[in-house]
Design an enzyme around this catalytic site. Structure first.
Site, PDB file in Angstrom:
ATOM      1  N   GLU A  45       0.836  -1.206   0.000  1.00 11.17           N
ATOM      2  CA  GLU A  45       0.000   0.000   0.000  1.00 11.17           C
ATOM      3  C   GLU A  45       0.871   1.257   0.000  1.00 11.17           C
ATOM      4  O   GLU A  45       0.604   2.223  -0.737  1.00 11.17           O
ATOM      5  CB  GLU A  45      -0.917  -0.004   1.221  1.00 11.17           C
ATOM      6  CG  GLU A  45      -1.716   1.274   1.419  1.00 11.17           C
ATOM      7  CD  GLU A  45      -2.094   1.497   2.870  1.00 11.17           C
ATOM      8  OE1 GLU A  45      -2.360   2.660   3.230  1.00 11.17           O
ATOM      9  OE2 GLU A  45      -2.105   0.522   3.650  1.00 11.17           O
ATOM     10  N   ASP A  49       0.738   3.832  -3.244  1.00 13.04           N
ATOM     11  CA  ASP A  49       0.332   5.224  -3.095  1.00 13.04           C
ATOM     12  C   ASP A  49       1.287   6.142  -3.853  1.00 13.04           C
ATOM     13  O   ASP A  49       0.859   7.103  -4.513  1.00 13.04           O
ATOM     14  CB  ASP A  49       0.289   5.580  -1.606  1.00 13.04           C
ATOM     15  CG  ASP A  49      -0.043   7.043  -1.361  1.00 13.04           C
ATOM     16  OD1 ASP A  49      -1.133   7.469  -1.761  1.00 13.04           O
ATOM     17  OD2 ASP A  49       0.796   7.755  -0.781  1.00 13.04           O
ATOM     18  N   ASP A 118      -7.037   1.055   0.489  1.00  9.66           N
ATOM     19  CA  ASP A 118      -5.697   0.544   0.780  1.00  9.66           C
ATOM     20  C   ASP A 118      -5.341  -0.627  -0.135  1.00  9.66           C
ATOM     21  O   ASP A 118      -4.215  -0.720  -0.651  1.00  9.66           O
ATOM     22  CB  ASP A 118      -5.607   0.079   2.233  1.00  9.66           C
ATOM     23  CG  ASP A 118      -5.658   1.245   3.219  1.00  9.66           C
ATOM     24  OD1 ASP A 118      -5.539   2.405   2.783  1.00  9.66           O
ATOM     25  OD2 ASP A 118      -5.823   0.976   4.431  1.00  9.66           O
ATOM     26  N   GLU A 121      -4.444   0.457  -3.700  1.00  8.61           N
ATOM     27  CA  GLU A 121      -3.064   0.947  -3.772  1.00  8.61           C
ATOM     28  C   GLU A 121      -2.073  -0.214  -3.733  1.00  8.61           C
ATOM     29  O   GLU A 121      -1.051  -0.194  -4.439  1.00  8.61           O
ATOM     30  CB  GLU A 121      -2.798   1.915  -2.619  1.00  8.61           C
ATOM     31  CG  GLU A 121      -3.561   3.230  -2.751  1.00  8.61           C
ATOM     32  CD  GLU A 121      -3.448   4.117  -1.523  1.00  8.61           C
ATOM     33  OE1 GLU A 121      -3.781   5.302  -1.623  1.00  8.61           O
ATOM     34  OE2 GLU A 121      -3.032   3.615  -0.451  1.00  8.61           O
TER      35      GLU A 121
END
Length: 225
Positions: A45, A49, A118, A121
């Protein structure tokens, strides 16, 4: 490694065949299901991102070469925020493939915005590690699709838009009132009412106060036309 039916379906929806299927499994594994020999998706995650952010920054610069930083920033935030990632996750059916502990399953974890965002990502990071940046960029641009072209409409969040609506009419800022809270302490559900001084109201329910406020503001804006 043989993928489960849910992961096979997700892989098809993503449009990427993983050379290392273990990456996809890790990307959908929540911390409540991790254990010896099974990593969760938190590190992925973190990476995903950053990959998403780079792709969106590049896309926005290419889309509008005359835009200032002040114009680009809210557009960028609208495209990478958790709500948008969760919406994309729903589009590809990611919730059905999530690996959750029993408590998260019972509390509706497959529908929770934070978990979906989450995991989306993490999936981006899994694709990046599996096949490189170009493949991850193509995936993101395909899945985000029309959201990028229509980002000007979404660049302001609903609460900001509602406040501007009220100010333009000489009204005080909207109020947000918690009218109910249900669910266990580890997974509360909030009902928030957005109220204008002129009397109009709208309610929404979500797993966080922030999300419920945004949803209530959006509902009230739609009500106002």
């Amino acid at each position: 490694m043989k993928l489960s039916v849910e992961l096979t379906t997700l892989q098809k929806a993503l449009g990427h065949h993983f050379a290392d299927p273990r990456l996809l499994l890790r990307a959908v594994t929540h911390g409540s299901r991790s254990g010896p020999g099974r990593e969760d998706n938190q590190r992925l995650e973190f990476l995903g991102d950053r990959v998403l952010g780079l792709v969106m920054a590049e896309a926005l610069l290419q889309r509008d070469s005359a835009a200032s930083e002040g114009q680009l920033a809210p557009r960028f935030n609208a495209l990478v925020r958790k709500e948008t990632c969760a919406d994309v996750a729903r589009d590809v059916g990611l919730g059905d493939a999530l690996k959750l502990g029993r408590s998260e399953q019972l509390s509706g974890g497959r529908r929770k915005q934070a978990l979906l965002g989450d995991a989306m990502e993490a999936v981006i990071a899994a694709v990046y590690i599996d096949a490189g940046f170009d493949t991850a960029r193509d995936l993101i641009l395909r899945l985000w699709g029309a959201r990028i072209d229509g980002v000007d409409e979404d660049a302001k969040d609903a609460k900001t838009s509602l406040q501007e609506w009220a100010q333009a009419r000489g009204l005080p800022p909207p109020a947000y009132v918690e009218t109910a809270r249900t669910g266990p302490d580890h997974a509360p559900v909030f009902t928030i009412q957005a109220r204008l001084h002129s009397g109009e109201t709208a309610e929404a329910t979500a797993g966080s106060k922030r999300q419920a406020e945004q949803m209530a503001a959006k509902a009230l804006l739609e009500q106002l036309g």
